[in-house]
Every structure is written in structure tokens, then in C-alpha cells.
Motif scaffolding. Structure first.
Motif, PDB file in Angstrom:
ATOM      1  N   LYS A  77       0.836  -1.200   0.000  1.00 59.08           N
ATOM      2  CA  LYS A  77       0.000   0.000   0.000  1.00 59.08           C
ATOM      3  C   LYS A  77       0.875   1.257   0.000  1.00 59.08           C
ATOM      4  CE  LYS A  77      -4.273   1.362   2.271  1.00 59.08           C
ATOM      5  NZ  LYS A  77      -5.135   1.108   3.417  1.00 59.08           N
ATOM      6  N   GLU A  78       1.921   1.243   0.803  1.00 57.01           N
ATOM      7  CA  GLU A  78       2.856   2.372   0.864  1.00 57.01           C
ATOM      8  C   GLU A  78       3.553   2.561  -0.486  1.00 57.01           C
ATOM      9  OE1 GLU A  78       7.017   3.141   3.162  1.00 57.01           O
ATOM     10  OE2 GLU A  78       5.361   2.402   4.381  1.00 57.01           O
ATOM     11  N   TYR A  79       3.963   1.469  -1.106  1.00 57.62           N
ATOM     12  CA  TYR A  79       4.637   1.511  -2.406  1.00 57.62           C
ATOM     13  C   TYR A  79       3.708   2.078  -3.479  1.00 57.62           C
ATOM     14  CZ  TYR A  79       6.930  -0.237  -6.634  1.00 57.62           C
ATOM     15  OH  TYR A  79       7.515  -0.339  -7.876  1.00 57.62           O
ATOM     16  N   VAL A  80       2.455   1.652  -3.480  1.00 60.32           N
ATOM     17  CA  VAL A  80       1.485   2.137  -4.459  1.00 60.32           C
ATOM     18  C   VAL A  80       1.244   3.638  -4.271  1.00 60.32           C
ATOM     19  CG1 VAL A  80      -0.927   2.005  -5.188  1.00 60.32           C
ATOM     20  CG2 VAL A  80       0.385  -0.082  -4.881  1.00 60.32           C
ATOM     21  N   LYS A  81       1.135   4.079  -3.021  1.00 59.72           N
ATOM     22  CA  LYS A  81       0.965   5.520  -2.756  1.00 59.72           C
ATOM     23  C   LYS A  81       2.150   6.303  -3.284  1.00 59.72           C
ATOM     24  CE  LYS A  81      -2.111   5.570   1.221  1.00 59.72           C
ATOM     25  NZ  LYS A  81      -2.272   5.975   2.628  1.00 59.72           N
ATOM     26  N   CYS A  82       3.334   5.783  -3.087  1.00 58.27           N
ATOM     27  CA  CYS A  82       4.552   6.429  -3.578  1.00 58.27           C
ATOM     28  C   CYS A  82       4.524   6.518  -5.108  1.00 58.27           C
ATOM     29  CB  CYS A  82       5.782   5.663  -3.105  1.00 58.27           C
ATOM     30  SG  CYS A  82       7.340   6.407  -3.595  1.00 58.27           S
ATOM     31  N   LEU A  83       4.128   5.439  -5.752  1.00 60.50           N
ATOM     32  CA  LEU A  83       4.043   5.441  -7.217  1.00 60.50           C
ATOM     33  C   LEU A  83       2.991   6.427  -7.715  1.00 60.50           C
ATOM     34  CD1 LEU A  83       4.318   1.669  -8.176  1.00 60.50           C
ATOM     35  CD2 LEU A  83       6.039   3.444  -8.469  1.00 60.50           C
ATOM     36  N   GLU A  84       1.837   6.489  -7.041  1.00 62.98           N
ATOM     37  CA  GLU A  84       0.783   7.416  -7.432  1.00 62.98           C
ATOM     38  C   GLU A  84       1.260   8.858  -7.302  1.00 62.98           C
ATOM     39  OE1 GLU A  84      -2.343   6.111  -4.854  1.00 62.98           O
ATOM     40  OE2 GLU A  84      -3.155   4.715  -6.350  1.00 62.98           O
TER      41      GLU A  84
END
Length: 68
Positions: A32-39
């Protein structure tokens, strides 16, 4: 003896299950943290891309020969 072995296996199974659940929970949190970073990165790059497209259009207008 057999009952003790079963009880020991049950306790071991519960510990492993608990550990697996915690590991899965941590994995989901990291994802979830990684996806937020990518977004966030996508949003920044979209803004940068828009600015570059506008700059390109401006430069094309300046450099293109005017035909009147």
C-alpha cells in the motif's frame, strides 16, 4: 504421549499461522505504501509532462516560419 504430540503440533501450528498472518499484514502495508509512492510520482510526472508540452508548443510557435 500421543496427546502431548498433538497438543505440541497444535501450538506450533497456531504460532506459524499467527506468524504468517502478521507477515501477510506487513506485506499488504508495504505494498500500500509503495502504491501511494508510485501514485505520487505519477502525479508529479504528469504535471512536469504538461509543462514540457506547453513549452514545446511555445517553442514551435516561435521557431515556425510565419506565412502571411
Amino acid at each position: 504421549m500421543l496427546f502431548q504430540d498433538l497438543e505440541c503440533n497444535h501450538v506450533t501450528y497456531n504460532k506459524l499461522t499467527s506468524a504468517c498472518l502478521e507477515a501477510a499484514k506487513e506485506c499488504r502495508r508495504r505494498k500500500k505504501e509503495y502504491v501511494k509512492c508510485l501514485e505520487s510520482r505519477v502525479a508529479v510526472l504528469e504535471v512536469q509532462n504538461k509543462k514540457l508540452i506547453e513549452e514545446l508548443e511555445t517553442l514551435k510557435d516561435i521557431c515556425s516560419p510565419k506565412t502571411d
